[in-house]
Structures are given as C-alpha cells and as structure tokens.
Design a protein around this motif. Structure first.
Motif, PDB file in Angstrom:
ATOM      1  N   GLY A 111       0.819  -1.210   0.000  1.00  0.00           N
ATOM      2  CA  GLY A 111       0.000   0.000   0.000  1.00  0.00           C
ATOM      3  C   GLY A 111       0.850   1.256   0.000  1.00  0.00           C
ATOM      4  N   ILE A 112       1.882   1.279   0.839  1.00  0.00           N
ATOM      5  CA  ILE A 112       2.787   2.429   0.899  1.00  0.00           C
ATOM      6  C   ILE A 112       3.496   2.611  -0.433  1.00  0.00           C
ATOM      7  CG2 ILE A 112       4.915   3.301   1.949  1.00  0.00           C
ATOM      8  CD1 ILE A 112       3.940   1.902   4.564  1.00  0.00           C
ATOM      9  N   LEU A 142      -3.305   7.953 -10.424  1.00  0.00           N
ATOM     10  CA  LEU A 142      -4.481   8.040  -9.545  1.00  0.00           C
ATOM     11  C   LEU A 142      -4.933   6.652  -9.082  1.00  0.00           C
ATOM     12  CD1 LEU A 142      -6.530  10.821 -11.363  1.00  0.00           C
ATOM     13  CD2 LEU A 142      -5.414  10.993  -9.121  1.00  0.00           C
ATOM     14  N   LEU A 143      -4.930   5.678  -9.994  1.00  0.00           N
ATOM     15  CA  LEU A 143      -5.314   4.312  -9.608  1.00  0.00           C
ATOM     16  C   LEU A 143      -4.354   3.737  -8.577  1.00  0.00           C
ATOM     17  CD1 LEU A 143      -6.408   2.665 -12.986  1.00  0.00           C
ATOM     18  CD2 LEU A 143      -7.847   3.193 -11.022  1.00  0.00           C
ATOM     19  N   GLY A 144      -3.063   4.027  -8.742  1.00  0.00           N
ATOM     20  CA  GLY A 144      -2.078   3.553  -7.769  1.00  0.00           C
ATOM     21  C   GLY A 144      -2.319   4.133  -6.388  1.00  0.00           C
ATOM     22  N   ILE A 145      -2.611   5.429  -6.335  1.00  0.00           N
ATOM     23  CA  ILE A 145      -2.879   6.072  -5.043  1.00  0.00           C
ATOM     24  C   ILE A 145      -4.127   5.477  -4.402  1.00  0.00           C
ATOM     25  CG2 ILE A 145      -3.517   8.249  -3.936  1.00  0.00           C
ATOM     26  CD1 ILE A 145      -1.752   9.659  -6.056  1.00  0.00           C
ATOM     27  N   VAL A 149      -4.317   3.400  -0.898  1.00  0.00           N
ATOM     28  CA  VAL A 149      -5.147   3.862   0.220  1.00  0.00           C
ATOM     29  C   VAL A 149      -6.122   2.777   0.659  1.00  0.00           C
ATOM     30  CG1 VAL A 149      -6.975   5.500   0.853  1.00  0.00           C
ATOM     31  CG2 VAL A 149      -4.927   6.318  -0.319  1.00  0.00           C
ATOM     32  N   VAL A 150      -6.733   2.082  -0.312  1.00  0.00           N
ATOM     33  CA  VAL A 150      -7.673   1.007   0.035  1.00  0.00           C
ATOM     34  C   VAL A 150      -6.983  -0.064   0.858  1.00  0.00           C
ATOM     35  CG1 VAL A 150      -9.019  -0.908  -0.936  1.00  0.00           C
ATOM     36  CG2 VAL A 150      -9.253   1.386  -1.897  1.00  0.00           C
ATOM     37  N   VAL A 153      -6.220   1.373   4.389  1.00  0.00           N
ATOM     38  CA  VAL A 153      -7.408   1.613   5.209  1.00  0.00           C
ATOM     39  C   VAL A 153      -8.025   0.300   5.679  1.00  0.00           C
ATOM     40  CG1 VAL A 153      -9.774   2.514   5.164  1.00  0.00           C
ATOM     41  CG2 VAL A 153      -7.916   3.869   4.209  1.00  0.00           C
ATOM     42  N   TYR A 154      -7.947  -0.733   4.843  1.00  0.00           N
ATOM     43  CA  TYR A 154      -8.546  -2.026   5.186  1.00  0.00           C
ATOM     44  C   TYR A 154      -7.495  -3.134   5.214  1.00  0.00           C
ATOM     45  CZ  TYR A 154     -12.777   0.519   3.938  1.00  0.00           C
ATOM     46  OH  TYR A 154     -13.768   1.450   3.866  1.00  0.00           O
ATOM     47  N   PRO A 155      -6.490  -3.033   6.092  1.00  0.00           N
ATOM     48  CA  PRO A 155      -5.437  -4.065   6.102  1.00  0.00           C
ATOM     49  C   PRO A 155      -5.931  -5.410   6.643  1.00  0.00           C
ATOM     50  CG  PRO A 155      -5.144  -2.580   7.940  1.00  0.00           C
ATOM     51  CD  PRO A 155      -6.265  -2.022   7.114  1.00  0.00           C
TER      52      PRO A 155
END
Length: 198
Positions: A111-112, A142-145, A149-150, A153-155
């Motif tokens: 994610g990072i 934008l898709l990568g960001i 984030v998804v 946020v939901y690990p």
C-alpha cells in the motif's frame, strides 16, 4: 510552435520511443503475475509473498534503469525514479527474504509503495505537458494512489478479498503499461520518419 521547439519535441519522442521495450517488459511481467494471483487465489501465503516480492524487485530494477536511461527527463524526475526504484527493490527483497511475513504486513508495504508510485506517476505526468501518453500516466498514478489507500485503510480484510483487489490492480496496471509502451513505440517511429522534414 517554431521549428526549434518542434525539433525538441521530436527529440523527446524519439528518445522515449527507443526505451519502449522496458515498459513493455514491466507491463507483461505485472500482467502475468496479476493473472496468476487471480487464477490461483487459494495459493499458499509463501507463493503469494514470493510473487509480489518478485514483482517489486522487477519494478525496482525497471524504475532504476528508466532513471538512468531517461536523458530527456529533468534531474528531479530522474532522481525520483531512481529513489522509487530503490524503494521497490528493497521492499521486494524484504518480502522475499521474510517469506512468512503476514499478508497484512505485506499489504501495508504494498500500500505504501503504490501510494508513492502513484504520486510519482501523477507528478511526472503533470510536470511533462508534452509527454506521450500523459493522460494514461495520470490515470495510472491516480489508480495507484487509490489502490494503496484502500489497502492501508482495510489491512484486515479477508485474504480472498485482498488477493482479488491486488490481482485486479496488477492486471489493470500491466495492461495499461503494455498499451502505453506500444503508443510510445508508435510515436517514436512516427517522429523518426518526420524528423528529417522538421
């Protein structure tokens, strides 16, 4: 547009066209790994961690080589590509060396990386107004960001859901990279043909 600026744009497109193979290779590897993840979602954590580790190592090498080869980019852009390549390579090696790391920890690392990678793609597209495939680069950034984030946020999402998100993202990223690579090749060849006239 005067003749000198046209020649500069032609030189940039021709240089990008010579390096299209790197982007095609990266896109193909990413696409294949994404398809494998979607085809075998019940694979063991060891296989999944190894596949993503390999993908990140390849991405790191690709970014670093791109930073060295992209003589048409500004110094800041080349430094960012090089740093991104080193980050991807280190994260990939970490995943390969610690193969039993939990899927949550691996997801956080991915994610990072995806957020940083997306930000670099977006910044590069916004900074280079005359770059070929600029719109696609902005969409990929934008898709990568969003994907990063998804995942952050939901690990704790279920393994199946996480694999589905990651697999789809890799397939989309790989397909877009392949498409952009062929567009860059086409633009480079067209520019090479009309360059003498300019």
């Amino acid at each position: 547009m005067n003749q000198e600026s046209r020649a500069d744009v032609a030189d940039v497109l021709a240089a990008a066209g010579r390096h299209w193979g790197w982007m095609l290779t990266f896109g193909a590897v990413t696409l294949v790994i994404g398809v494998m993840v979607l085809a075998w979602p019940d694979s063991t954590l060891v296989v999944i961690a190894a596949l993503f580790g390999i993908q990140l190592v390849v991405a790191g090498i690709f970014r670093f080589v791109l930073a060295l080869a992209a003589d048409d980019q500004s110094g800041l852009t080349r430094v960012m590509f090089a740093l991104l390549g080193v980050l991807a390579f280190i994260v990939g090696l970490y995943a390969l060396r610690n193969i039993m790391v939990t899927i949550t920890a691996l997801a956080l690392l991915l994610g990072i990386y995806w957020i940083v990678n997306g930000a670099v793609e977006l910044f590069t597209a916004l900074a280079n107004r005359e770059a070929q495939g600029r719109g696609w680069a902005m969409v990929m950034g934008l898709l990568g960001i969003v994907a990063g984030v998804v995942v952050l946020v939901y690990p704790g999402m279920s393994l199946q859901a996480l694999l589905l998100v990651l697999g789809i993202w890799l397939v989309v990223l790989g397909a877009m990279q392949i498409f952009v690579a062929f567009q860059i090749r086409s633009a480079g060849r067209t520019t090479a043909r009309i360059a003498p006239a300019v």
